[in-house]
Scaffold this active site. Structure first.
Site, short mmCIF file in Angstrom:
data_model
loop_
_atom_site.label_atom_id
_atom_site.label_comp_id
_atom_site.label_asym_id
_atom_site.label_seq_id
_atom_site.Cartn_x
_atom_site.Cartn_y
_atom_site.Cartn_z
N THR A 1 0.88 -1.18 0.00
CA THR A 1 0.00 0.00 0.00
C THR A 1 0.91 1.23 0.00
OG1 THR A 1 -0.06 0.19 2.42
CG2 THR A 1 -1.73 -1.22 1.40
N ALA B 1 3.18 -1.16 4.87
CA ALA B 1 2.44 -0.03 5.42
C ALA B 1 3.37 1.17 5.45
CB ALA B 1 1.98 -0.38 6.84
N VAL C 1 7.17 -2.20 7.52
CA VAL C 1 7.15 -0.73 7.54
C VAL C 1 7.80 -0.20 6.26
CG1 VAL C 1 7.91 1.34 8.74
CG2 VAL C 1 7.16 -0.67 10.06
N LYS C 2 7.03 0.63 5.55
CA LYS C 2 7.51 1.13 4.25
C LYS C 2 8.05 2.55 4.44
CE LYS C 2 5.83 0.91 -0.51
NZ LYS C 2 4.59 0.96 -1.30
N LEU C 3 9.29 2.74 4.01
CA LEU C 3 10.00 4.00 4.22
C LEU C 3 10.56 4.48 2.89
CD1 LEU C 3 12.17 2.53 7.11
CD2 LEU C 3 10.34 4.21 7.47
#
Ligand code: G3P
Length: 215
Positions: free
Chosen positions: A27, A56, A82-84
């Site tokens: 996402t 996310a 965790v998307k960074l």
């Protein structure tokens, strides 16, 4: 090559999951904006359906904000990644999360050295955006091939996740180049099994059979 769906739409995620071969979900803020629903709430719903990695993304662009939001997102379910972004603060947050044992997906990767740095920082996934490179007359697939080679040269375990996939031929090229994962919009997933000769062939098989065995 693993298959992720690139959407925050729950109906599409359920339909793709029903195929039985879906490995995960990605996402991003644009995708969640289309759904007009609280990001955390939607992530929890997605994690009920899909048990593989669910990326996310953080909205914050500073290190402290990324850490705060990332920790909140990671609490939602054990399969949250965790998307960074591939920025200096994103790199630092990637290293901090990987030291804490939290998986990360480093997104908006457009050049090989970004991929090399985030691999050194312990990223679980790196997301080169191939369609957006093609959009500006660069070669998205060339980036996938080069990252694959650099990771193989040094044995980095970071997975190459081809993102911004726009059509089936991107998928063919990703699979040939050895991408570990492709994240794909639902309409492209539907196209992957389509061929006019399959439809025509099936129609003829059924017609021939019915002619020979009427009723
Ligand atoms: O996975 C990244 C994707 O959401 C971006 O795709 O088509 O907007 O470049 P696109």
């Amino acid at each position: 090559m693993d298959l992720y769906i690139d959407t925050a739409n729950l109906d599409e995620i359920k339909a793709a999951n029903d195929l039985g071969i879906l490995d995960g979900v990605t996402t991003n803020p644009s995708l969640i904006a289309k759904e007009k629903i609280d990001y955390g709430k939607r992530l929890a719903q997605i994690c009920e359906v899909v048990k593989g990695p669910v990326s996310a993304e953080v909205i914050a662009t500073d290190f402290d904000g990324m850490m705060r939001e990332g920790r909140e997102r990671a609490k939602i379910a054990p399969n949250i990644v965790v998307k960074l972004p591939c920025t200096i603060d994103g790199l630092k947050a990637c290293k901090a999360f990987s030291d804490e044992g939290v998986k990360t997906n480093l997104t908006l990767c457009f050049q090989v050295m970004q991929a090399w740095m985030v691999a050194k920082a312990g990223a679980f996934l790196v997301s080169p955006f191939i369609g957006r490179l093609d959009d500006v007359s660069e070669d998205g697939m060339d980036l996938i091939q080069k990252i694959r080679q650099v990771y193989d040269n040094y044995g980095f375990p970071t997975k190459v996740l081809a993102a911004s996939v726009r059509h089936p031929n991107h998928m063919v090229q990703c699979a040939l180049a050895g991408a570990d994962v492709a994240t794909v919009p639902f309409n492209v997933i539907q196209q992957l099994l389509k061929h006019p000769l399959t439809d025509a062939g099936l129609e003829k098989f059924i017609a021939d059979y019915k002619k020979a065995f009427p009723g």
